[in-house]
Write a protein that holds these residues in place. Structure first.
Motif, PDB file in Angstrom:
ATOM      1  N   LYS A 162       0.826  -1.207   0.000  1.00  0.00           N
ATOM      2  CA  LYS A 162       0.000   0.000   0.000  1.00  0.00           C
ATOM      3  C   LYS A 162       0.859   1.254   0.000  1.00  0.00           C
ATOM      4  N   GLU A 163       1.976   1.216   0.719  1.00  0.00           N
ATOM      5  CA  GLU A 163       2.857   2.383   0.753  1.00  0.00           C
ATOM      6  C   GLU A 163       3.523   2.607  -0.600  1.00  0.00           C
ATOM      7  N   PHE A 164       3.935   1.521  -1.255  1.00  0.00           N
ATOM      8  CA  PHE A 164       4.483   1.661  -2.608  1.00  0.00           C
ATOM      9  C   PHE A 164       3.471   2.353  -3.516  1.00  0.00           C
ATOM     10  N   ALA A 165       2.231   1.887  -3.451  1.00  0.00           N
ATOM     11  CA  ALA A 165       1.189   2.454  -4.307  1.00  0.00           C
ATOM     12  C   ALA A 165       0.920   3.909  -3.947  1.00  0.00           C
ATOM     13  N   ARG A 166       0.875   4.221  -2.650  1.00  0.00           N
ATOM     14  CA  ARG A 166       0.575   5.586  -2.226  1.00  0.00           C
ATOM     15  C   ARG A 166       1.644   6.577  -2.674  1.00  0.00           C
ATOM     16  N   HIS A 167       2.896   6.124  -2.691  1.00  0.00           N
ATOM     17  CA  HIS A 167       4.004   6.998  -3.081  1.00  0.00           C
ATOM     18  C   HIS A 167       4.326   6.910  -4.578  1.00  0.00           C
ATOM     19  N   GLY A 168       3.563   6.108  -5.316  1.00  0.00           N
ATOM     20  CA  GLY A 168       3.798   5.992  -6.746  1.00  0.00           C
ATOM     21  C   GLY A 168       5.103   5.301  -7.089  1.00  0.00           C
ATOM     22  N   LEU A 169       5.487   4.318  -6.285  1.00  0.00           N
ATOM     23  CA  LEU A 169       6.751   3.613  -6.472  1.00  0.00           C
ATOM     24  C   LEU A 169       6.527   2.228  -7.056  1.00  0.00           C
ATOM     25  N   GLU A 170       7.436   1.819  -7.959  1.00  0.00           N
ATOM     26  CA  GLU A 170       7.356   0.474  -8.526  1.00  0.00           C
ATOM     27  C   GLU A 170       7.743  -0.580  -7.496  1.00  0.00           C
ATOM     28  N   GLY A 171       8.613  -0.202  -6.565  1.00  0.00           N
ATOM     29  CA  GLY A 171       9.117  -1.142  -5.573  1.00  0.00           C
ATOM     30  C   GLY A 171      10.341  -0.553  -4.891  1.00  0.00           C
ATOM     31  N   THR A 172      11.212  -1.434  -4.416  1.00  0.00           N
ATOM     32  CA  THR A 172      12.408  -1.015  -3.699  1.00  0.00           C
ATOM     33  C   THR A 172      13.528  -0.641  -4.666  1.00  0.00           C
TER      34      THR A 172
END
Length: 411
Positions: free
Chosen positions: A164-174
């Motif tokens: 959910k945090e990845f999605a909220r920040h618009g990140l593909e992943g680590t």
């Protein structure tokens, strides 16, 4: 008495339908004669090939046959993604999608060259993992170098983020840190391994950027910046008033600009390192990068200074990922990108996953007129099961096989 046989001339009357049919046949014949006599200009015609196509020999052969049949001359195959290899590596864990004993890259290089296709190995550089749960393999770089994960402004490593945090920040992943020396050497060793083991034509860098310049508060970045400028980057966030009092407003802003530029330079430094390694090992291998199409956004928000890479010849070409469906946006992006071309070239990245073949054809034709040296389509996998899509491309913008353009290696 000698009898001379009579000669009869067979005559027949053609119907209007037959006359029209024959006329159409002759028009079609002369059209093909005329077209075949015109030699199309050399250009790079590439396909990005996502890793899922590299999992079996059958998929690989199907991809290569499609690329050859439809008049492409280059493939960009994703052989390093999410910290996993799609070839047997000495130190990078092999993806579980690939059966042990099968070497997709070896097969691709051999068969692609037999078909006249260049092979560019596509590497996801700083993008290391895309799931909430960390990889189980102890040899994965996030397990070998857990401190290398990028850290956000609150001090939290990306590897600890939830989905959910990845999605909220618009990140593909680590993502891992471009400033970490262990990571830099690890990634350079991947380049060395591929170039020494396989007869590839190019190294293609992807995710050669920060996910955003607001990230980068990992220990490696903070300590290295402190050694150079005597200020912990966290002080910009936690005690800006004190820094402003000590340095003055202009001094504070100048140091903040240095911090932003410092992160940009870490990415460019890695590109330089790859160029140096290729020059040392095999100067004929081309170096390219998939880049954010708007240069100012790439630089200001992601630390991707690809305009400088082109100006200084650090790469042989860049491929702006012009995936917008609006043709005016694509034209603007390519036109602005061409302004940075100096010692490197520009190839247009055109999407096929999100638009009709007619729209893709229109964009390919448009960027050709702007003066690019070719196009790469994203992606083969999106249209692998759409033979009619390939057929339309082959009968229009790719109607003839062409050679490679003059893209000199900047060694």
């Amino acid at each position: 008495m000698k009898i001379t046989p009579k000669r009869y001339i067979a005559t027949s009357v053609l119907t209007p339908h037959q006359i029209l049919l024959r006329g159409l046949i002759w028009v079609n014949l002369w059209f093909h004669i005329l077209v075949s006599s015109v030699q199309a200009s050399p250009e790079l015609r590439g396909l990005w090939v996502v890793r899922y196509t590299l999992t079996t020999p059958q998929k690989v052969y199907q991809m290569l046959e499609s690329a050859e049949k439809n008049n492409f001359n280059a493939i960009f195959v994703q052989v390093y993604a999410r910290g996993e290899a799609f070839y047997p590596s000495r130190f990078v864990p092999l993806s579980r999608l690939v059966k042990r004993g099968f070497d997709p890259l070896a097969l691709i290089v051999k068969e692609a060259h037999h078909r006249g296709l260049e092979v560019h190995t596509w590497l996801n550089i700083y993008y290391a993992w895309s799931f909430e749960d960390l990889p189980r393999d102890t040899t994965h770089l996030l397990n070998l170098y857990p401190w290398s994960s990028l850290v956000d402004e609150s001090g939290r490593p990306l590897k600890d983020y939830t989905s959910k945090e990845f999605a909220r920040h618009g990140l593909e992943g680590t993502f891992v840190s471009p400033a970490d020396l262990w990571i830099r050497e690890y990634l350079l060793e991947i380049v060395r391994e591929i170039v020494l083991k396989y007869d590839v034509d190019g190294i293609h860098l992807d995710y050669i950027r920060y996910p955003g310049l607001k990230y980068g508060y990992d220990v490696s970045s903070r300590s290295e910046f402190m050694r150079q400028f005597y200020v912990d980057p966290y002080d910009f966030l936690e005690r800006p008033g004190e820094l402003t009092f000590q340095l003055g407003r202009d001094g504070y802003l100048d140091l903040w600009t240095k911090w932003e530029r410092w992160k940009v330079d870490r990415v460019t430094e890695f590109v330089k390192n790859v160029r140096q390694e290729l020059s040392r090992m095999n100067p004929w291998v081309k170096l390219s990068a998939a880049v954010i199409p708007d240069y100012q956004s790439a630089y200001s928000y992601h630390g991707q200074d690809w305009g400088r890479w082109l100006q200084e010849g650090l790469v042989d070409f860049v491929v702006p990922m012009c995936y917008d469906t609006q043709i005016n946006t694509v034209i603007r992006q390519i036109r602005n990108g061409l302004a940075w071309v100096n010692k490197g070239d520009l190839i247009a990245g055109i999407a096929v996953y999100n638009q009709s073949v007619g729209e893709a054809i229109e964009k390919i034709s448009a960027v050709r007129h702007l003066g690019v040296k070719g196009v790469v389509l994203f992606s083969y996998d999106a249209i692998a099961d759409k033979p009619e899509y390939f057929q339309r491309l082959r009968h229009s913008v790719f109607w003839q096989k062409v050679g490679m353009p003059d893209i000199a290696c900047n060694q």
